[in-house]
Design a protein around this motif. Structure first.
Motif, short mmCIF file in Angstrom:
data_model
loop_
_atom_site.label_atom_id
_atom_site.label_comp_id
_atom_site.label_asym_id
_atom_site.label_seq_id
_atom_site.Cartn_x
_atom_site.Cartn_y
_atom_site.Cartn_z
N LYS A 43 1.01 -1.33 -0.26
CA LYS A 43 0.06 0.04 -0.02
C LYS A 43 0.78 1.13 0.09
N LYS A 44 2.46 1.02 0.68
CA LYS A 44 2.83 1.85 0.79
C LYS A 44 3.81 2.83 -0.58
N LEU A 45 3.68 1.43 -1.77
CA LEU A 45 4.81 1.59 -3.46
C LEU A 45 4.28 3.09 -3.46
N PHE A 46 3.02 3.44 -3.92
CA PHE A 46 2.35 4.34 -4.77
C PHE A 46 2.60 5.59 -4.04
N GLN A 47 3.14 6.00 -2.14
CA GLN A 47 3.45 6.65 -1.84
C GLN A 47 5.27 6.97 -2.03
N MET A 48 6.08 6.40 -2.27
CA MET A 48 7.28 6.69 -2.50
C MET A 48 7.01 7.96 -3.83
N VAL A 49 6.61 8.03 -4.03
CA VAL A 49 6.42 8.84 -5.24
C VAL A 49 5.99 10.91 -4.86
N PRO A 50 7.43 11.21 -4.85
CA PRO A 50 7.28 12.51 -4.24
C PRO A 50 5.88 13.39 -4.96
N ILE A 51 5.40 14.27 -3.60
CA ILE A 51 4.23 14.96 -3.62
C ILE A 51 2.99 14.26 -4.24
N ALA A 52 3.23 13.17 -5.63
CA ALA A 52 1.68 12.61 -5.57
C ALA A 52 1.52 11.37 -4.71
N GLY A 53 2.24 10.97 -4.19
CA GLY A 53 2.56 10.88 -2.45
C GLY A 53 1.18 10.85 -1.43
N LEU A 54 1.71 12.58 -1.68
CA LEU A 54 0.38 12.69 -0.50
C LEU A 54 -0.85 12.54 -0.67
N VAL A 55 -1.82 12.66 -2.13
CA VAL A 55 -2.92 11.95 -2.23
C VAL A 55 -3.17 10.56 -2.02
N PHE A 56 -2.00 9.68 -2.57
CA PHE A 56 -1.96 8.07 -2.17
C PHE A 56 -1.73 7.91 -0.07
N GLY A 57 -1.05 8.71 0.11
CA GLY A 57 -0.35 8.51 1.75
C GLY A 57 -1.39 9.28 2.35
N ALA A 58 -3.05 9.91 1.86
CA ALA A 58 -3.82 10.20 2.76
C ALA A 58 -4.54 8.42 2.98
N TYR A 59 -4.72 8.52 1.35
CA TYR A 59 -5.88 7.52 1.13
C TYR A 59 -5.71 6.51 2.30
N VAL A 60 -4.79 5.72 2.26
CA VAL A 60 -3.81 4.64 2.87
C VAL A 60 -3.95 4.80 4.37
N ASN A 61 -3.70 5.95 4.34
CA ASN A 61 -3.42 6.03 6.37
C ASN A 61 -4.93 6.12 6.58
N LYS A 62 -6.04 6.64 6.15
CA LYS A 62 -7.41 6.82 6.05
C LYS A 62 -7.66 5.21 6.01
#
Length: 261
Positions: free
Chosen positions: A216-235
């Protein structure tokens, strides 16, 4: 207090939820495939950080430490949420209705979910450079969410045996259908608190959590774009663990009330 018919109806809903968990098996298997890719491209310092989760879980079970929530503070929030006379001790929670307990637990999950969303977006903005910070923070949020749910149903996370039950909830969230079935059977057929007096397979708990979180953290590794993925994955992580916690704790409380009828 609720009558037997009401409790049985609630228990039936929980059992339906338990049966529905098997439908997640296929997607969980597919979902873990990307983790093998992540495993190869993830820098060592992040591996070390994720690896430290094993130690953190062990410390939590043995002493609670930094992950323990304040019972008085949590009870005060419950009193405010339910608009009831101040709950000064856990014993008073046992006099609440199942519906009130469920409302309080849901409120705690919602609050933690919003916090996790903001936190995930913040660390996700930096991509791989802030991912190492995000993992232990999210672990702490999941443990605290489960503790607040425990308190909502009148159980004390200061009790080591209760912390083991909380780890079981965390393990259930990350397990495949075989693991989920084993945990449910363990929690159902062993009487009393002895069911939670020991926990085996520490590495299994760790690896299922790591695999589940890793892809789930795979896509969060991309800077800036990780903002969206990080918010969704953690939620989503808090939402998933919150659902498991609410169902398993609600089941415990219902089973105990039925015994007293």
């Amino acid at each position: 207090m609720e009558n037997k018919e009401y409790l049985l109806a609630q228990l039936k809903e929980i059992e339906k939820w338990e049966k529905d968990q098997k439908n997640l098996f296929f997607w969980e298997k597919i979902g873990r495939i990307p983790f093998m890719i992540l495993d190869k491209i993830t820098p060592k310092f992040i591996h070390d950080k994720i690896g430290s989760i094993l130690d953190e879980l062990s410390k939590y079970v043995n002493a609670g430490g930094q992950y323990l929530v304040s019972v008085p503070s949590t009870l005060a929030k419950m009193s405010k949420e339910l608009s009831v006379e101040e709950l000064t001790e856990l014993e008073k929670v046992n006099h609440l209705s199942i519906e009130q307990m469920e409302k309080a637990a849901s409120a705690f999950v919602m609050s933690r979910k919003q916090f996790a969303k903001v936190q995930g977006a913040t660390t996700g903005f930096g991509g791989i450079f802030t991912l190492a910070i995000d993992v232990p923070i999210l672990l702490g949020l999941t443990l605290k969410t489960l503790q607040e749910i425990a308190i909502s149903y009148g159980y004390d996370p200061n009790d080591q045996e209760e912390r083991i039950f909380i780890i079981k909830c965390l393990q259930f969230t990350s397990s495949d259908i075989v693991g989920k079935k084993a945990i449910l059977e363990e929690l159902t057929f062993v009487e009393g608190k002895k069911a939670f007096s020991q926990i085996e397979g520490w590495r299994e708990v760790f690896f299922t959590y790591r695999d589940n979180m890793g892809w789930k953290k795979l896509f969060q590794m991309v800077p800036i774009a990780g903002l969206v993925f990080g918010a969704y994955v953690n939620k989503q992580a808090i939402e998933d663990v919150g659902e498991v916690g609410r169902m398993l704790y609600k089941k415990r409380r219902i089973m105990e009330r039925m015994k007293s009828l």
